[in-house]
Design a protein around this motif. Structure first.
Motif, PDB file in Angstrom:
ATOM      1  N   LYS A 196      16.438  -3.339 -10.462  1.00  0.00           N
ATOM      2  CA  LYS A 196      15.205  -3.910  -9.917  1.00  0.00           C
ATOM      3  C   LYS A 196      14.282  -2.774  -9.507  1.00  0.00           C
ATOM      4  N   ARG A 197      13.054  -2.834  -9.977  1.00  0.00           N
ATOM      5  CA  ARG A 197      12.047  -1.850  -9.587  1.00  0.00           C
ATOM      6  C   ARG A 197      11.426  -2.291  -8.262  1.00  0.00           C
ATOM      7  N   VAL A 198      11.425  -1.403  -7.265  1.00  0.00           N
ATOM      8  CA  VAL A 198      10.858  -1.759  -5.964  1.00  0.00           C
ATOM      9  C   VAL A 198       9.563  -0.984  -5.734  1.00  0.00           C
ATOM     10  N   ASN A 199       8.575  -1.687  -5.230  1.00  0.00           N
ATOM     11  CA  ASN A 199       7.253  -1.106  -4.992  1.00  0.00           C
ATOM     12  C   ASN A 199       7.118  -0.768  -3.511  1.00  0.00           C
ATOM     13  N   ILE A 200       7.631   0.394  -3.121  1.00  0.00           N
ATOM     14  CA  ILE A 200       7.653   0.723  -1.692  1.00  0.00           C
ATOM     15  C   ILE A 200       6.714   1.862  -1.313  1.00  0.00           C
ATOM     16  N   TYR A 201       6.218   2.621  -2.283  1.00  0.00           N
ATOM     17  CA  TYR A 201       5.260   3.674  -1.952  1.00  0.00           C
ATOM     18  C   TYR A 201       3.934   3.042  -1.534  1.00  0.00           C
ATOM     19  N   LYS A 202       3.377   3.514  -0.442  1.00  0.00           N
ATOM     20  CA  LYS A 202       2.082   3.048   0.038  1.00  0.00           C
ATOM     21  C   LYS A 202       1.129   4.240   0.132  1.00  0.00           C
ATOM     22  N   LEU A 203      -0.072   4.078  -0.430  1.00  0.00           N
ATOM     23  CA  LEU A 203      -1.105   5.104  -0.319  1.00  0.00           C
ATOM     24  C   LEU A 203      -1.964   4.760   0.893  1.00  0.00           C
ATOM     25  N   LEU A 204      -1.874   5.581   1.934  1.00  0.00           N
ATOM     26  CA  LEU A 204      -2.504   5.258   3.213  1.00  0.00           C
ATOM     27  C   LEU A 204      -3.491   6.340   3.636  1.00  0.00           C
ATOM     28  N   GLU A 205      -4.519   5.896   4.341  1.00  0.00           N
ATOM     29  CA  GLU A 205      -5.553   6.802   4.846  1.00  0.00           C
ATOM     30  C   GLU A 205      -5.158   7.300   6.235  1.00  0.00           C
ATOM     31  N   VAL A 206      -5.247   8.604   6.427  1.00  0.00           N
ATOM     32  CA  VAL A 206      -4.792   9.232   7.670  1.00  0.00           C
ATOM     33  C   VAL A 206      -5.863   9.145   8.757  1.00  0.00           C
ATOM     34  N   HIS A 207      -5.418   8.730   9.942  1.00  0.00           N
ATOM     35  CA  HIS A 207      -6.265   8.777  11.138  1.00  0.00           C
ATOM     36  C   HIS A 207      -5.410   9.307  12.285  1.00  0.00           C
ATOM     37  N   PRO A 208      -6.024  10.084  13.182  1.00  0.00           N
ATOM     38  CA  PRO A 208      -5.228  10.666  14.273  1.00  0.00           C
ATOM     39  C   PRO A 208      -4.761   9.605  15.264  1.00  0.00           C
ATOM     40  N   ARG A 209      -3.542   9.760  15.714  1.00  0.00           N
ATOM     41  CA  ARG A 209      -3.028   8.887  16.761  1.00  0.00           C
ATOM     42  C   ARG A 209      -3.312   9.540  18.105  1.00  0.00           C
ATOM     43  N   SER A 222      -5.746  16.272   7.186  1.00  0.00           N
ATOM     44  CA  SER A 222      -6.907  16.035   8.037  1.00  0.00           C
ATOM     45  C   SER A 222      -7.229  14.549   8.062  1.00  0.00           C
ATOM     46  N   GLU A 223      -8.084  14.171   8.989  1.00  0.00           N
ATOM     47  CA  GLU A 223      -8.512  12.780   9.074  1.00  0.00           C
ATOM     48  C   GLU A 223      -9.161  12.352   7.763  1.00  0.00           C
ATOM     49  N   ASN A 224      -8.858  11.140   7.324  1.00  0.00           N
ATOM     50  CA  ASN A 224      -9.348  10.518   6.085  1.00  0.00           C
ATOM     51  C   ASN A 224      -8.644  11.017   4.822  1.00  0.00           C
ATOM     52  N   ASP A 225      -7.727  11.990   4.956  1.00  0.00           N
ATOM     53  CA  ASP A 225      -6.882  12.331   3.810  1.00  0.00           C
ATOM     54  C   ASP A 225      -6.031  11.113   3.454  1.00  0.00           C
ATOM     55  N   ARG A 226      -5.527  11.106   2.236  1.00  0.00           N
ATOM     56  CA  ARG A 226      -4.616  10.038   1.818  1.00  0.00           C
ATOM     57  C   ARG A 226      -3.228  10.615   1.582  1.00  0.00           C
ATOM     58  N   VAL A 227      -2.226   9.875   2.024  1.00  0.00           N
ATOM     59  CA  VAL A 227      -0.839  10.310   1.858  1.00  0.00           C
ATOM     60  C   VAL A 227      -0.019   9.163   1.280  1.00  0.00           C
ATOM     61  N   LEU A 228       1.029   9.527   0.544  1.00  0.00           N
ATOM     62  CA  LEU A 228       1.993   8.536   0.070  1.00  0.00           C
ATOM     63  C   LEU A 228       3.101   8.407   1.106  1.00  0.00           C
ATOM     64  N   VAL A 229       3.452   7.163   1.417  1.00  0.00           N
ATOM     65  CA  VAL A 229       4.463   6.911   2.444  1.00  0.00           C
ATOM     66  C   VAL A 229       5.511   5.953   1.881  1.00  0.00           C
ATOM     67  N   LYS A 230       6.780   6.281   2.100  1.00  0.00           N
ATOM     68  CA  LYS A 230       7.849   5.362   1.709  1.00  0.00           C
ATOM     69  C   LYS A 230       8.858   5.246   2.841  1.00  0.00           C
ATOM     70  N   PRO A 231       9.524   4.092   2.958  1.00  0.00           N
ATOM     71  CA  PRO A 231      10.521   3.904   4.022  1.00  0.00           C
ATOM     72  C   PRO A 231      11.847   4.564   3.660  1.00  0.00           C
ATOM     73  N   ILE A 232      12.567   5.001   4.665  1.00  0.00           N
ATOM     74  CA  ILE A 232      13.905   5.554   4.475  1.00  0.00           C
ATOM     75  C   ILE A 232      14.903   4.564   5.080  1.00  0.00           C
ATOM     76  N   PRO A 233      15.716   3.908   4.258  1.00  0.00           N
ATOM     77  CA  PRO A 233      16.651   2.897   4.773  1.00  0.00           C
ATOM     78  C   PRO A 233      17.656   3.491   5.757  1.00  0.00           C
ATOM     79  N   LEU A 234      18.154   2.647   6.640  1.00  0.00           N
ATOM     80  CA  LEU A 234      19.149   3.091   7.611  1.00  0.00           C
ATOM     81  C   LEU A 234      20.378   3.658   6.916  1.00  0.00           C
ATOM     82  N   SER A 235      20.713   3.114   5.744  1.00  0.00           N
ATOM     83  CA  SER A 235      21.903   3.562   5.015  1.00  0.00           C
ATOM     84  C   SER A 235      21.775   4.987   4.503  1.00  0.00           C
ATOM     85  N   ALA A 236      20.544   5.523   4.474  1.00  0.00           N
ATOM     86  CA  ALA A 236      20.319   6.873   3.948  1.00  0.00           C
ATOM     87  C   ALA A 236      20.397   7.931   5.033  1.00  0.00           C
ATOM     88  N   TYR A 237      20.535   7.543   6.291  1.00  0.00           N
ATOM     89  CA  TYR A 237      20.564   8.522   7.385  1.00  0.00           C
ATOM     90  C   TYR A 237      21.877   9.294   7.350  1.00  0.00           C
TER      91      TYR A 237
END
Length: 275
Positions: free
Chosen positions: A176-189, A260-275
């Protein structure tokens, strides 16, 4: 005989056939931006090859499929034993076939940011007997985190064997192909009190990951990939009120990843089983 040149002007097939005709002994270095390796000749026949961590027949097919980069042949008496016993003609034909096959597969698996999960359990003997050793190895390495390039590195059999096996398993409905990568815009917390240590993502992103597989349910570690090819894992928390295409990153982590702010980054989750 020392020969050198560019594979954009000279076909690799012509180079190896010339070395074969002249019964040359030595090493043929092939170097481009992505692939750097050596084909070893003994009395005009290819006896071994090495590219990255791959050696022998698989490495020869990779190198004989190159159509760009530089080449140089060094006359030398090397100590490589003969582990390849195919003729130059057969090697060149098979390298061309593999190159065409990879190009066709790449129309389906078009980039390396693709992650697969197994849909069968090869730990069950009655199921395991239906699969080859390479296929069973593939299933054991599909952890919900490793993308295509990471799978190629882990399997250790080269791009062709890995992609061809994944493609065949997907066609049979075993992956099964899973679509977990998200392209997100960076903003400071920002915080009025202590400096936060976690990045913030939206609740919808977490819901999307959960729908892909229960494997990603409740994850609190994500992996960030930047445009500067930096990556790393950080703790994350979820907040409902932020836009779905945003990620809030503490200033210290932004500096660490050189973003920097407004940069875009790829984000993926790391499952608990991978720790």
């Amino acid at each position: 005989m020392a020969i050198e040149g560019s594979l954009t002007s000279v076909d690799i097939q012509d180079v190896v056939q010339l070395l074969n005709i002249n019964k040359s002994t030595g090493s043929l270095l092939i170097d481009n931006k992505e692939t750097k390796g050596i084909v070893f000749f003994s009395n005009g026949e290819i006896c071994d090859a090495q590219v990255h961590s791959l050696s022998g027949l698989g490495a020869a097919y990779v190198l004989l499929g190159q159509s760009s980069g530089l080449f140089r042949f060094h006359n030398e008496n090397h100590n490589r034993s003969r582990v390849i016993h195919k003729t130059i003609h057969d090697l060149v034909l098979e390298a061309a076939r593999r190159k065409d096959t990879i190009q066709n597969i790449r129309t389906r698996i078009s980039h390396n940011n693709i992650i697969y999960l197994p849909l069968v359990d090869v730990r069950i003997p009655s199921i395991a007997k239906k699969y080859s050793p390479l296929e069973k190895k593939m299933f054991s390495l599909l952890d919900g985190v490793s993308d295509i390039q990471q799978m190629i590195d882990k399997v250790g059999e080269g791009e062709f064997e890995t992609l061809h096996t994944i493609y065949e398993l997907e066609q049979r409905g075993d992956l099964k192909r899973v679509n977990i990568y998200k392209l997100l815009e960076v903003h400071p917390r920002k915080s009025l009190f202590k400096s936060p240590k976690e990045v913030v993502i939206s609740e919808k992103i977490m819901d999307d990951w959960d729908r892909e597989s229960a494997l990603y349910s409740g994850v609190d570690i994500v992996e960030i990939h930047t445009q500067k090819l930096l990556y790393g894992q950080v703790k994350s928390i979820v907040k409902e009120q932020i836009p779905d295409n945003h990620i809030l990153i503490p200033k210290g982590i932004m500096q660490q990843f050189q973003i920097s702010e407004n940069d875009r980054v790829l984000v993926k989750p790391i499952p608990l089983s991978a720790y």
